[in-house]
Motif scaffolding. Structure first.
Motif, PDB file in Angstrom:
ATOM      1  N   ASP A  32       7.498   6.654   6.845  1.00  0.00           N
ATOM      2  CA  ASP A  32       6.081   6.950   5.109  1.00  0.00           C
ATOM      3  C   ASP A  32       6.118   5.225   4.642  1.00  0.00           C
ATOM      4  N   GLY A  33       4.694   5.115   4.123  1.00  0.00           N
ATOM      5  CA  GLY A  33       4.734   4.109   4.020  1.00  0.00           C
ATOM      6  C   GLY A  33       3.989   2.916   4.623  1.00  0.00           C
ATOM      7  N   VAL A  34       4.021   3.379   6.003  1.00  0.00           N
ATOM      8  CA  VAL A  34       3.182   2.154   6.984  1.00  0.00           C
ATOM      9  C   VAL A  34       1.780   2.468   7.192  1.00  0.00           C
ATOM     10  N   ARG A  35       1.063   2.015   6.283  1.00  0.00           N
ATOM     11  CA  ARG A  35      -0.275   2.160   5.943  1.00  0.00           C
ATOM     12  C   ARG A  35      -1.517   0.962   6.972  1.00  0.00           C
ATOM     13  N   GLY A  64       4.686  -3.897   9.740  1.00  0.00           N
ATOM     14  CA  GLY A  64       3.968  -2.310   9.653  1.00  0.00           C
ATOM     15  C   GLY A  64       3.929  -2.107  10.858  1.00  0.00           C
ATOM     16  N   ASP A  84       9.748  -7.735   9.999  1.00  0.00           N
ATOM     17  CA  ASP A  84       9.437  -6.224   9.825  1.00  0.00           C
ATOM     18  C   ASP A  84      11.276  -5.719  10.117  1.00  0.00           C
ATOM     19  N   PRO A 133       5.519  -3.643   0.841  1.00  0.00           N
ATOM     20  CA  PRO A 133       5.638  -2.639   0.369  1.00  0.00           C
ATOM     21  C   PRO A 133       5.593  -2.404  -1.470  1.00  0.00           C
ATOM     22  N   ARG A 135       4.881  -1.819  -5.628  1.00  0.00           N
ATOM     23  CA  ARG A 135       5.788  -1.756  -6.474  1.00  0.00           C
ATOM     24  C   ARG A 135       7.499  -1.993  -6.143  1.00  0.00           C
ATOM     25  N   LYS A 136       7.601  -2.705  -5.529  1.00  0.00           N
ATOM     26  CA  LYS A 136       9.161  -2.690  -4.755  1.00  0.00           C
ATOM     27  C   LYS A 136       9.043  -4.447  -5.421  1.00  0.00           C
ATOM     28  N   GLU A 163      -0.706  -3.735  -4.688  1.00  0.00           N
ATOM     29  CA  GLU A 163      -1.369  -2.078  -5.429  1.00  0.00           C
ATOM     30  C   GLU A 163      -2.615  -3.688  -6.497  1.00  0.00           C
TER      31      GLU A 163
END
Length: 197
Positions: A32-35, A64, A84, A133, A135-136, A163
């Protein structure tokens, strides 16, 4: 095949788009979150960086899938350090690096900000990839640590993925935005990190 216990994560696939490993397909844990940075964006970024390749020392923070650092290796980076905090990602990335027979790469399984606070490289980095990541609230402190810890060479390049709504980017004093684009919900930029003091 084991049926019980935790199953291994599904694997995604990325393709190296330039350099000595051009066309090579590698895998990464699809957590999840790895793009991975899309091919088109990577191609644009490395066109921007073409004047300083081959040869730069590179740091891939919040790596990532490792797409950016692996692309840099293929295009002739002197060395690449991957950071990571996921042990699954770090372990898998080491395997992918072995497949490429890249002895000029190393992987640190660590919290990125903690690692930057403690880092004391033999030589500063000339290119840094920052794709935290979203918005962190991780981008600004990571940028500050690069400056405070004097981890960058004179006139280093720092690539940022963030973002789209993060405006303005929290660049340290004296840095300039060399290139900037937005693609949907993502903005990406190449900054010239002029060192002050």
């Amino acid at each position: 095949m084991r049926q019980k216990g935790k199953s291994a994560p599904e694997l995604g696939q990325l393709r190296i788009i330039g350099g000595s490993h051009r066309g090579r397909k590698l895998t990464f844990p699809a957590l999840d979150g790895v793009r991975p940075t899309p091919d088109r964006v990577r191609e644009t970024l490395f066109n921007w960086l073409m004047p300083i390749f081959p040869g730069p020392r590179c740091l891939d923070v919040f790596c990532g899938s490792g797409a950016l650092g692996l692309e840099a290796l293929s295009r002739g980076a002197a060395d690449v350090t991957f950071i990571d905090q996921s042990p699954v990602i770090a372990s898998h990335l080491k395997t992918q690096i072995q497949l490429l027979r890249a002895d000029n790469a190393n992987v640190a399984n660590a919290d990125a900000l903690s690692w930057l606070r403690a880092a004391s490289p033999d030589k500063p980095w000339e290119v840094v990839f920052l794709d935290p990541p979203f918005r962190k609230e991780l981008l600004a402190p990571a940028l500050q640590l690069l400056v405070e810890r004097k981890l960058l060479s004179t006139d280093a390049y720092v690539y940022i993925e963030a973002e789209a709504e993060l405006n303005p980017l929290p660049l340290p004093t004296g840095w300039t935005l060399s290139r900037h684009k937005t693609a949907g919900q993502v903005q990406y930029a190449l900054c010239l990190a002029r060192q002050t003091g």
